[in-house]
Design a protein around this motif. Structure first.
Motif: not given
Ligand code: NAD
Length: 242
Positions: A15, A39-42, A44-45, A48-51
């Motif tokens: 991130a 909190d990758a989805r919040k 990182s833009d 494919h982001a996974y918390d």
């Protein structure tokens, strides 16, 4: 040609900092990249982001299975998630020790354990883990140094175990790279981040600190075709510092 077109990569701690630069570089080279972070989805833009907290083996196994299902495979793992909790030994708490070993070393074990089952089954894969120059010893970082030196031994061993499955396993050991991590180190000693960098640069033969992109490019090399016969190595990226 780096050979990354069509490959699926996971970058832990992707991130921000070195991890985010690595995500950008691998994407530029044609890979599909999953960011695994707190909190990758919040934060990182990335598409494919996974918390996920890498200290939790069950969570890591679950998220890797989800990534393989979503993206169609797993070819590259970059173990980049890391933290510092600096203190001289007489002030270092058990929690300082446990948390740093848990993220920086056990986290790497968890992700390699989750990734190896896909890589050995398909008989190909690339793993790069973030060690550090601090593995050679650094005042106030007994916990971090032990974890980062552990990564080098773990890497050398995994290269032996996974080599027969055509999986290359390497580490990189950056020196001082300007990121939030080093800014926090500066803040802890009451220094302005830029002044801290200038002081550090005086001891570095190239006379400057490194940029995250200068680590990302070496990681991209190690996971690409040009490094196909490199395994079990730790490559220092430190501007020539000792
Ligand atoms: P950073 O603090 O900017 O980024 C680290 C990332 O790891 C963050 O996004 C954070 O959320 C993530 N992370 C932390 N704990 C996690 C956990 N439990 N689960 C999942 N993700 C977690 O740091 P950076 O400077 O970009 O460093 C990246 C890596 O490079 C680290 O392993 C660090 O030890 C190593 N390194 C950095 C330097 C440097 O000078 N910056 C030098 C040598 C090695």
């Amino acid at each position: 040609m780096s050979g990354l077109t069509g490959k699926v990569a996971v970058v832990t701690g992707g991130a921000q900092g070195i991890g985010a630069a690595t995500v950008r570089r691998l994407e530029e080279e044609g890979a599909t990249v999953a960011v695994v972070d707190l909190d990758a989805r919040k934060r990182s833009d990335a598409v494919h982001a996974y918390d996920c907290d890498v200290t939790d083996l069950a969570a890591v196994e679950e998220v890797f299975a989800r990534i393989v299902a979503d993206l169609g495979g797993l070819d590259i793992l970059v173990n980049n998630a890391g933290i510092t909790r600096d203190n001289l030994l007489f002030k270092m708490s058990k929690d300082d020790w446990d948390s740093v070993l848990s993220v920086n070393l056990s986290g790497v074990f968890h992700c390699c354990k989750a990734a190896q089952k896909y890589m050995t089954a398909q008989r190909s894969g690339k793993i790069v883990s973030l060690s550090s120059r601090s593995a050679l010893g650094n005042r106030g970082q007994a916990n971090y140094a032990a974890a980062k030196a552990g990564i080098q031994a773990f890497t050398a061993t995994l290269a032996i175990e996974l080599g027969p499955f055509n999986v290359n396993v390497n580490a990189v050991a950056p020196g001082y790279i300007a990121t939030a991590m080093t800014a926090a180190t500066a803040a802890r000693v009451g220094a302005d981040p830029e002044e801290h960098q200038r002081t550090a640069a005086e001891r570095i033969p190239l006379h400057r600190v490194g940029r995250p992109e200068e680590v990302a490019s070496v990681i991209a090399f190690l996971v690409g075709d040009d490094a196909s016969y490199v395994s079990g190595q730790t490559l220092y990226i430190n501007g020539g510092a000792r």
